[in-house]
Design a protein around this motif. Sequence first.
Motif, PDB file in Angstrom:
ATOM      1  N   UNK A  44      -9.684   6.847  28.282  1.00 51.74           N
ATOM      2  CA  UNK A  44      -8.416   6.277  28.730  1.00 51.74           C
ATOM      3  C   UNK A  44      -7.509   5.943  27.562  1.00 51.74           C
ATOM      4  N   UNK A  45      -8.099   5.423  26.488  1.00 52.71           N
ATOM      5  CA  UNK A  45      -7.338   5.105  25.273  1.00 52.71           C
ATOM      6  C   UNK A  45      -6.748   6.382  24.675  1.00 52.71           C
ATOM      7  N   UNK A  46      -7.561   7.447  24.615  1.00 50.09           N
ATOM      8  CA  UNK A  46      -7.108   8.712  24.036  1.00 50.09           C
ATOM      9  C   UNK A  46      -5.993   9.350  24.873  1.00 50.09           C
ATOM     10  N   UNK A  47      -6.082   9.202  26.181  1.00 49.20           N
ATOM     11  CA  UNK A  47      -5.020   9.734  27.043  1.00 49.20           C
ATOM     12  C   UNK A  47      -3.706   9.025  26.749  1.00 49.20           C
ATOM     13  N   UNK A  48      -3.772   7.705  26.544  1.00 50.32           N
ATOM     14  CA  UNK A  48      -2.565   6.953  26.191  1.00 50.32           C
ATOM     15  C   UNK A  48      -2.015   7.427  24.846  1.00 50.32           C
ATOM     16  N   UNK A  49      -2.916   7.675  23.873  1.00 51.31           N
ATOM     17  CA  UNK A  49      -2.480   8.187  22.571  1.00 51.31           C
ATOM     18  C   UNK A  49      -1.810   9.547  22.712  1.00 51.31           C
ATOM     19  N   UNK A 119      -8.613   1.171  29.762  1.00 48.89           N
ATOM     20  CA  UNK A 119      -8.402   1.604  28.383  1.00 48.89           C
ATOM     21  C   UNK A 119      -7.018   2.171  28.169  1.00 48.89           C
ATOM     22  N   UNK A 120      -6.546   2.960  29.150  1.00 51.95           N
ATOM     23  CA  UNK A 120      -5.207   3.546  29.053  1.00 51.95           C
ATOM     24  C   UNK A 120      -4.142   2.459  28.997  1.00 51.95           C
ATOM     25  N   UNK A 121      -4.224   1.508  29.919  1.00 50.66           N
ATOM     26  CA  UNK A 121      -3.192   0.471  29.997  1.00 50.66           C
ATOM     27  C   UNK A 121      -3.227  -0.454  28.782  1.00 50.66           C
ATOM     28  N   UNK A 122      -4.442  -0.790  28.318  1.00 48.04           N
ATOM     29  CA  UNK A 122      -4.551  -1.693  27.171  1.00 48.04           C
ATOM     30  C   UNK A 122      -3.932  -1.067  25.927  1.00 48.04           C
ATOM     31  N   UNK A 123      -4.024   0.248  25.804  1.00 45.98           N
ATOM     32  CA  UNK A 123      -3.420   0.951  24.671  1.00 45.98           C
ATOM     33  C   UNK A 123      -1.941   1.221  24.913  1.00 45.98           C
ATOM     34  N   UNK A 124      -1.593   1.494  26.162  1.00 45.10           N
ATOM     35  CA  UNK A 124      -0.230   1.892  26.498  1.00 45.10           C
ATOM     36  C   UNK A 124       0.764   0.751  26.344  1.00 45.10           C
ATOM     37  N   UNK A 125       0.323  -0.481  26.642  1.00 45.12           N
ATOM     38  CA  UNK A 125       1.270  -1.604  26.599  1.00 45.12           C
ATOM     39  C   UNK A 125       1.565  -2.038  25.167  1.00 45.12           C
ATOM     40  N   UNK A 126       0.826  -1.494  24.199  1.00 43.56           N
ATOM     41  CA  UNK A 126       1.082  -1.822  22.795  1.00 43.56           C
ATOM     42  C   UNK A 126       2.120  -0.849  22.239  1.00 43.56           C
ATOM     43  N   UNK A 127       3.362  -1.263  22.187  1.00 46.76           N
ATOM     44  CA  UNK A 127       4.453  -0.388  21.759  1.00 46.76           C
ATOM     45  C   UNK A 127       4.281   0.031  20.301  1.00 46.76           C
ATOM     46  N   UNK A 128       3.486  -0.749  19.551  1.00 48.63           N
ATOM     47  CA  UNK A 128       3.236  -0.385  18.161  1.00 48.63           C
ATOM     48  C   UNK A 128       2.519   0.951  18.028  1.00 48.63           C
ATOM     49  N   UNK A 129       1.749   1.341  19.059  1.00 49.09           N
ATOM     50  CA  UNK A 129       1.053   2.637  19.023  1.00 49.09           C
ATOM     51  C   UNK A 129       2.066   3.772  19.020  1.00 49.09           C
ATOM     52  N   UNK A 130       3.138   3.612  19.810  1.00 50.37           N
ATOM     53  CA  UNK A 130       4.205   4.622  19.818  1.00 50.37           C
ATOM     54  C   UNK A 130       4.817   4.735  18.434  1.00 50.37           C
TER      55      UNK A 130
END
Length: 231
Positions: A44-49, A119-130
């Motif tokens: 899920x984290x990787x999909x968000x990435x 995992x997707x949402x926890x990574x997605x809501x962090x705008x710093x990842x973008x």
Amino acid sequence: MLEDIFSAIPLGLFLAFMLGPVFFVLLETGAIKGFRATLSFDIGVLIADAFFLIIAYFGTNPLLNRLKDDPALYIFGGTVLLTYGIITFIKIRRTTITPATFEFQKLKNSDYIHIAVKGFLLNFINIGVLGFWLGLIIIFGPSLDMRPFRLITFFSTILITYLVVDIFKILLAKTLKHKLTPTRIAVSKKIISILIITFGVILVLRGIVPKQVSIIEQEVEDRIHIETDSL
């Protein structure tokens, strides 16, 4: 092609050990819920990435840069993290947590999907990842001639390296499972919740007082460099 792969591997290693809410939740999930559940979370984290990568690739323009620096997005993402951490902290009850609960509990396919979405949402809501992926494209894109095949090779290697390292982290966390007691599980979950709350506060402050946060971060980085050089 090999040059692009070798250049991407260190970035994948850096990403795998980047301290953030995902990092700590991954270790917690690996120690408590097992390999398959943690792998689902990681996917899920990787999909968000990958989603952020696509946005960054097709949106490397002034509009996206303004969006990335929009204080409202930092405040929103930080508030979500803050709320999630507080709710998780409040819900923890030592008496309801036992090693046997996690040892014999069989998760359904829907549970794994739910964990992946988490995992997707926890990574997605962090705008710093973008901002992280956008920065990598801006830095490395020109050296890759912005050619789709080279970009795909480069960033796929980063994500694959990230996944491989995370698998080792999951296996390591799993070895700690037999040492878990109700007290230790409760304490670890509380620590994870506090860390998530801390990251949420930092994001909110980055949206409210970005200059002050940047100064503090720079001072911390300078102090770390000084201490590292003195060793």
